[in-house]
Design a protein around this motif. Structure first.
Motif, PDB file in Angstrom:
ATOM      1  N   LYS A  70       0.859  -1.186   0.000  1.00 23.25           N
ATOM      2  CA  LYS A  70       0.000   0.000   0.000  1.00 23.25           C
ATOM      3  C   LYS A  70       0.894   1.235   0.000  1.00 23.25           C
ATOM      4  CE  LYS A  70      -3.860   2.305   0.547  1.00 23.25           C
ATOM      5  NZ  LYS A  70      -4.794   2.458  -0.526  1.00 23.25           N
ATOM      6  N   TYR A  92       0.960   5.252   0.596  1.00 25.82           N
ATOM      7  CA  TYR A  92       0.325   6.464   1.102  1.00 25.82           C
ATOM      8  C   TYR A  92       1.230   7.626   0.721  1.00 25.82           C
ATOM      9  CZ  TYR A  92      -2.791   3.534   3.853  1.00 25.82           C
ATOM     10  OH  TYR A  92      -3.735   2.622   4.236  1.00 25.82           O
ATOM     11  N   ALA A 141      -3.605   7.509   5.934  1.00 29.90           N
ATOM     12  CA  ALA A 141      -3.722   6.316   6.778  1.00 29.90           C
ATOM     13  C   ALA A 141      -4.164   6.684   8.189  1.00 29.90           C
ATOM     14  CB  ALA A 141      -2.391   5.571   6.824  1.00 29.90           C
ATOM     15  N   TYR A 151      -6.800   4.823  10.490  1.00 25.33           N
ATOM     16  CA  TYR A 151      -6.321   3.979  11.588  1.00 25.33           C
ATOM     17  C   TYR A 151      -5.992   4.745  12.861  1.00 25.33           C
ATOM     18  CZ  TYR A 151      -6.187   0.915   7.601  1.00 25.33           C
ATOM     19  OH  TYR A 151      -6.537   0.214   6.474  1.00 25.33           O
ATOM     20  N   TRP A 195      -1.437   4.563  14.553  1.00 26.07           N
ATOM     21  CA  TRP A 195      -0.418   4.630  13.502  1.00 26.07           C
ATOM     22  C   TRP A 195       0.526   5.796  13.718  1.00 26.07           C
ATOM     23  CZ3 TRP A 195      -0.809   2.474   8.037  1.00 26.07           C
ATOM     24  CH2 TRP A 195      -1.269   1.162   8.078  1.00 26.07           C
TER      25      TRP A 195
END
Length: 129
Positions: free
Chosen positions: A36, A38, A44, A48, A52
């Motif tokens: 993934k 970002y 993110a 999350y 994170w």
């Protein structure tokens, strides 16, 4: 302001990740074999949450010449090539909200701790807002 405060820059990250319930049920992950990307980690973090931020941020951050304790999980924060697994209490993740948008179509009930595994492939300057 966001979770990381006004003085901390954002960054890009390419990673493999898994999100699981405490019983091992997978609720979210990147596509198998395709990390993934970002372009701005705030993408993110908006999903999350604080968990994170703490995974990526170092334990101490120097802001305007002063060391400030930031409660990151690792002394230097996540670095390229690092792989970590950690349990996050619900108040650092989805808290009072059910999470239903994961890749595995599994609902994370509100007030539920989760386990994240992050394998950081690359990290750099943010390339988008």
């Amino acid at each position: 302001m966001g979770y990381y405060g006004p003085q901390i820059n954002t960054w890009s990250a390419t990673l493999n990740f898994r999100g699981e319930l405490m019983n091992g049920t997978l609720f979210d992950k990147n596509t198998d074999g395709i990390p993934k990307v970002y372009n701005n980690i705030s993408q993110a973090i908006s999903i999350y949450k604080q968990a994170w931020v703490q995974a990526f941020a170092p334990t101490i951050i120097n802001i305007q010449g002063q060391d400030r304790r930031f409660e990151g999980l690792l002394p230097k924060g996540l670095q390229k090539g690092d792989k970590i697994s950690f349990i996050s209490p619900s108040y650092y993740t989805f808290d009072q909200t059910e999470y239903t948008a994961g890749s595995e179509k599994v609902t994370v009930p509100k007030n539920t701790p989760v386990v994240y595994t992050i394998d950081l492939v690359a990290i750099g300057a943010a390339t988008s807002n």
